[in-house]
Design a protein around this motif. Structure first.
Motif, mmCIF file in Angstrom:
data_model
loop_
_atom_site.group_PDB
_atom_site.id
_atom_site.type_symbol
_atom_site.label_atom_id
_atom_site.label_comp_id
_atom_site.label_asym_id
_atom_site.label_seq_id
_atom_site.Cartn_x
_atom_site.Cartn_y
_atom_site.Cartn_z
ATOM 1 N N GLN A 1 0.815 -1.212 0.000
ATOM 2 C CA GLN A 1 0.000 0.000 0.000
ATOM 3 C C GLN A 1 0.850 1.264 0.000
ATOM 4 N N ARG A 2 2.044 1.188 0.564
ATOM 5 C CA ARG A 2 2.888 2.375 0.672
ATOM 6 C C ARG A 2 3.675 2.652 -0.601
ATOM 7 N N PHE A 3 4.172 1.600 -1.253
ATOM 8 C CA PHE A 3 5.132 1.792 -2.329
ATOM 9 C C PHE A 3 4.569 1.571 -3.737
ATOM 10 N N VAL A 4 3.567 0.729 -3.886
ATOM 11 C CA VAL A 4 3.090 0.378 -5.221
ATOM 12 C C VAL A 4 2.181 1.486 -5.761
ATOM 13 N N SER A 5 2.342 1.793 -7.026
ATOM 14 C CA SER A 5 1.565 2.857 -7.673
ATOM 15 C C SER A 5 0.064 2.570 -7.591
ATOM 16 N N LEU A 6 -0.716 3.629 -7.409
ATOM 17 C CA LEU A 6 -2.170 3.483 -7.332
ATOM 18 C C LEU A 6 -2.758 2.964 -8.648
ATOM 19 N N SER A 7 -2.104 3.282 -9.757
ATOM 20 C CA SER A 7 -2.595 2.797 -11.051
ATOM 21 C C SER A 7 -2.498 1.279 -11.145
ATOM 22 N N ILE A 8 -1.603 0.679 -10.376
ATOM 23 C CA ILE A 8 -1.487 -0.779 -10.339
ATOM 24 C C ILE A 8 -2.434 -1.351 -9.287
ATOM 25 N N GLN A 9 -2.467 -0.713 -8.125
ATOM 26 C CA GLN A 9 -3.335 -1.208 -7.062
ATOM 27 C C GLN A 9 -4.807 -1.226 -7.481
ATOM 28 N N PHE A 10 -5.236 -0.172 -8.182
ATOM 29 C CA PHE A 10 -6.644 -0.052 -8.549
ATOM 30 C C PHE A 10 -6.821 -0.116 -10.069
ATOM 31 N N ARG A 11 -6.113 -1.037 -10.689
ATOM 32 C CA ARG A 11 -6.236 -1.220 -12.129
ATOM 33 C C ARG A 11 -7.617 -1.797 -12.464
ATOM 34 N N LYS A 12 -7.925 -1.833 -13.721
ATOM 35 C CA LYS A 12 -9.248 -2.274 -14.161
ATOM 36 C C LYS A 12 -9.540 -3.713 -13.716
ATOM 37 N N ASN A 13 -10.700 -3.919 -13.114
ATOM 38 C CA ASN A 13 -11.176 -5.238 -12.682
ATOM 39 C C ASN A 13 -10.275 -5.896 -11.634
ATOM 40 N N TYR A 14 -9.517 -5.099 -10.881
ATOM 41 C CA TYR A 14 -8.629 -5.681 -9.881
ATOM 42 C C TYR A 14 -9.399 -6.442 -8.806
ATOM 43 N N GLN A 15 -10.614 -6.004 -8.514
ATOM 44 C CA GLN A 15 -11.401 -6.627 -7.447
ATOM 45 C C GLN A 15 -11.948 -7.991 -7.840
ATOM 46 N N HIS A 16 -11.866 -8.343 -9.130
ATOM 47 C CA HIS A 16 -12.373 -9.641 -9.591
ATOM 48 C C HIS A 16 -11.271 -10.703 -9.669
ATOM 49 N N ALA A 17 -10.057 -10.348 -9.339
ATOM 50 C CA ALA A 17 -8.955 -11.315 -9.406
ATOM 51 C C ALA A 17 -9.127 -12.398 -8.346
#
Length: 259
Positions: free
Chosen positions: A3-19
């Motif tokens: 949560q601290r280091f990874v880019s938000l564009s990766i954390q909340f990429r498209k359909n991330y919640q369905h993985a």
């Protein structure tokens, strides 16, 4: 760390919640794989199933997801390097060979042919087929920059790439990095690049014994990495898979050294 280091564009990429497998769990599994010493992804997947691990995607999908975690691994490791590790007194630059097969198969090997070729290992005095890893490590023994090239590339050509990733005012190297042009180029950037002189070269009167002693510690660092990351047993068939495995090992080693 995620949560601290990874880019938000990766954390909340498209359909991330369905993985099926979230990023944090995947990173934990990849680090655990290094600790277990498993280089075969298929074997690791079967091992997780034998433990009753639920929620895993299909095996081929798990392999693809693991390879795609390269960028996430890099974000976490870069974040640790630039925020947690204090500024080092000096860094050490060196390289080590990454053979992909036994020497007898040098001219028949096909793995990673697009990026690998035949080079010379001066330590073992033999030719090998594979890659060469050039690394910059701190005086605490933590990797802060690296680049993977063909085995035939000369070490001097990789210094500028390493310095761009992590500049340091004092850099130590071995005699293989002797280059007046390189030393003058780095001096313009405010970097003192030291390499031991050969016996037939003019001496400046400076006692280099302490610097040589500091530089020699890189050998123990590389042997530690080889125990974690054995390139001969790396089953990756793509450059991304090979680098992902290396990033796994470097992240685990960085965390261990910090702790």
């Amino acid at each position: 760390m995620y949560q601290r280091f990874v880019s938000l564009s990766i954390q909340f990429r498209k359909n991330y919640q369905h993985a099926k497998l979230d990023d944090i769990t995947l990173l934990a599994l990849l680090c655990w794989q290094v600790e277990l010493g498993m280089t075969n992804q298929r074997r690791f997947y079967r091992f997780l199933l034998s433990l009753g691990f639920k929620g895993l995607p299909e095996r081929s999908r798990f392999n693809r997801v693991s390879v795609n975690a390269l960028e996430t691994l890099q974000w976490v490791r870069f974040g640790l390097v630039h925020t947690v590790i204090p500024n080092p007194r000096y860094t050490i630059v060196d390289s080590f060979p990454m053979p992909l097969c036994h020497p007898i198969r040098n001219h028949r090997a096909k793995r990673l042919r697009s990026i690998a070729n035949i080079g010379f290992n001066s330590t073992k005095i033999q030719w090998y087929y594979g890659l060469k890893g050039s690394f910059e490590v701190t005086n605490q023994g933590i990797a802060v920059a690296y680049t993977i090239t063909r085995a035939s590339i000369h070490d001097v050509n990789m210094v500028a790439t390493l310095v761009d990733q992590y500049p340091c005012r004092q850099i130590l190297a071995d005699a293989g990095y002797l280059s007046r042009k390189l030393k003058a180029q780095l001096a313009k950037e405010g970097i003192n690049f030291w390499a031991p002189k050969r016996r037939n070269m003019h001496r400046t009167g400076i006692d280099d014994h302490l610097l040589k002693r500091d530089w020699r510690q890189v050998g123990s660092i590389f042997s530690r990495w080889v125990s974690l990351f054995n390139p001969e047993k790396n089953r990756a068939h793509s450059a991304e898979g090979f680098q992902t495995r290396l990033e796994q090992c470097l992240l685990v080693d960085t965390i261990n050294q910090i702790n």
